[in-house]
Design a protein around this motif. Structure first.
Motif, PDB file in Angstrom:
ATOM      1  N   MET A 111      22.086  15.935 131.372  1.00 52.25           N
ATOM      2  CA  MET A 111      21.478  14.585 131.439  1.00 52.25           C
ATOM      3  C   MET A 111      20.685  14.352 132.684  1.00 52.25           C
ATOM      4  N   ILE A 112      21.452  14.797 133.765  1.00 54.89           N
ATOM      5  CA  ILE A 112      20.927  14.382 135.135  1.00 54.89           C
ATOM      6  C   ILE A 112      20.097  15.280 135.578  1.00 54.89           C
ATOM      7  N   GLY A 113      19.703  16.629 134.819  1.00 54.21           N
ATOM      8  CA  GLY A 113      19.005  17.568 135.263  1.00 54.21           C
ATOM      9  C   GLY A 113      17.589  17.625 134.296  1.00 54.21           C
ATOM     10  N   PRO A 141      24.204   7.923 136.938  1.00 55.83           N
ATOM     11  CA  PRO A 141      23.251   7.195 137.457  1.00 55.83           C
ATOM     12  C   PRO A 141      22.849   6.238 136.603  1.00 55.83           C
ATOM     13  N   ALA A 142      22.032   5.033 137.099  1.00 55.62           N
ATOM     14  CA  ALA A 142      21.759   3.732 136.617  1.00 55.62           C
ATOM     15  C   ALA A 142      20.683   4.246 135.778  1.00 55.62           C
ATOM     16  N   PHE A 143      19.657   4.962 135.721  1.00 61.00           N
ATOM     17  CA  PHE A 143      18.786   5.433 134.654  1.00 61.00           C
ATOM     18  C   PHE A 143      19.383   5.860 133.349  1.00 61.00           C
ATOM     19  N   LEU A 144      20.448   6.605 133.564  1.00 62.81           N
ATOM     20  CA  LEU A 144      21.254   6.700 132.160  1.00 62.81           C
ATOM     21  C   LEU A 144      21.879   5.547 131.550  1.00 62.81           C
ATOM     22  N   ALA A 197      20.526  12.285 140.631  1.00 68.92           N
ATOM     23  CA  ALA A 197      22.032  11.896 140.878  1.00 68.92           C
ATOM     24  C   ALA A 197      22.750  12.783 142.218  1.00 68.92           C
ATOM     25  N   THR A 198      23.153  11.843 142.970  1.00 72.08           N
ATOM     26  CA  THR A 198      23.563  12.134 144.508  1.00 72.08           C
ATOM     27  C   THR A 198      25.003  13.156 144.226  1.00 72.08           C
ATOM     28  N   CYS A 207      29.573  -2.668 138.855  1.00 77.51           N
ATOM     29  CA  CYS A 207      28.472  -2.600 137.740  1.00 77.51           C
ATOM     30  C   CYS A 207      27.555  -1.564 138.459  1.00 77.51           C
ATOM     31  N   PRO A 208      26.916  -0.567 137.525  1.00 80.34           N
ATOM     32  CA  PRO A 208      26.079   0.630 138.100  1.00 80.34           C
ATOM     33  C   PRO A 208      24.653   0.245 138.011  1.00 80.34           C
TER      34      PRO A 208
END
Length: 296
Positions: free
Chosen positions: A32-34, A101-104, A47-48, A173-174
């Motif tokens: 999901m983050i890739g 990450p916030a976008f997810l 993602a960091t 809150c992310p």
């Protein structure tokens, strides 16, 4: 830990199926983050390392507490049970929230359907829901019932896990634009959580008798061990007599130590969170007073 290997099998200690499930969750996370992000949200930041570390560590904690050795230990000693509860509901949720990450989160809750349930995320509701369910669980008759009825156990733990996330969402809150509380209100919210959890911990710490049949009644204990050991677990009574065989502290001392562990972890986590929120609030409130390097 090594001593337990004499009495229980590798599968009973390590639960390989649950391990594979958690590995699957980590693989899905990296997808999901890739690849998913590159295809569906190419403009979003990756993602960091910190986020990846938080999420993978949280999944490792979940495995240890609900599938690994700590799961079995939690059925042998109340102290380890409370260690599992502390990690599952006070440590894991904020790690998962901040690790994704916030976008997810935006993608997951962007559907209009979720707006109809927005009222459930009111800070007062989430505060009361989690603390009421957590405290109710530690009422002896409720605890023993949940621990010996597998379907109820799974549902109760799932709901408690969900409400823990709902409660922690107000604090960590992310998604910045979805945050309902100011820094000062978040500090008050954390303080309120600490107050509401105190009665349950005090009930356990100051009791001078064993309250939970799960840890002092051989038959009830053998039934509860069915979460860790397949098949008929009544043989445990004949082989070990009861949970006292594994509990070197004694029923009351073990129970009191469990309550102390929960309270200490709670105070530590809430203390760290309070310090972080206060630092961020103080920094924002006084940023205008800081010297501007460009002017200097």
């Amino acid at each position: 830990m090594l001593e337990l290997t004499k009495y229980f099998s590798f599968a009973e200690l390590w639960n390989p199926m649950f391990l594979f499930a958690m590995i699957g969750v980590v693989i899905l996370y990296y997808y999901m983050i890739g690849p998913w992000r590159e295809k569906h949200a190419p403009g979003e930041n990756a993602a960091t390392v910190k986020q990846k570390t938080l999420f993978v560590s949280a999944i490792a904690f979940i495995y240890l507490c609900h599938g690994g050795p700590f799961n079995l230990l939690g059925h042998l000693m109340f102290t380890f049970h409370m260690v599992n509860m502390s990690i599952s509901y006070l440590i894991v949720p904020p790690m998962v929230l901040l690790g994704i990450p916030a976008f997810l989160w935006r993608a997951a809750f962007s559907a209009p359907f979720w707006r109809k349930l927005r009222f459930l995320m009111h800070p007062v509701i989430t505060l009361l829901l989690f603390n009421m369910l957590f405290s109710l669980y530690h009422v002896p008759i409720v605890h023993d019932y949940v621990m010996t009825n597998f379907a109820v156990h799974r549902v109760y733990y799932a709901v408690l896990f969900l409400t823990a996330f709902m409660m922690w969402w107000q604090i960590a809150c992310p998604v910045p634009e979805w945050n309902r509380l100011s820094d000062v209100k978040r500090m008050a919210y954390v303080f309120a959580n600490g107050v509401l959890l105190t009665p349950a911990c005090a009930l356990i710490i100051f009791s001078d008798a064993g309250m939970y049949a799960t840890y002092n009644d051989p038959q009830v204990w053998a039934t509860a061990m069915g979460y860790c050991i397949p098949g008929d677990t009544n043989y445990l009574i004949g082989q070990f007599g009861g949970p006292e065989f594994f509990n070197k502290l004694g029923i009351v001392d073990d129970q009191q130590l469990g309550g102390i562990v929960m309270k200490l972890v709670q105070e530590l986590m809430y203390g760290i969170i309070l310090a972080y929120i206060f630092k961020q609030w103080f920094k924002r409130e006084h940023e205008d007073e800081l010297p501007n390097p460009e002017i200097a």
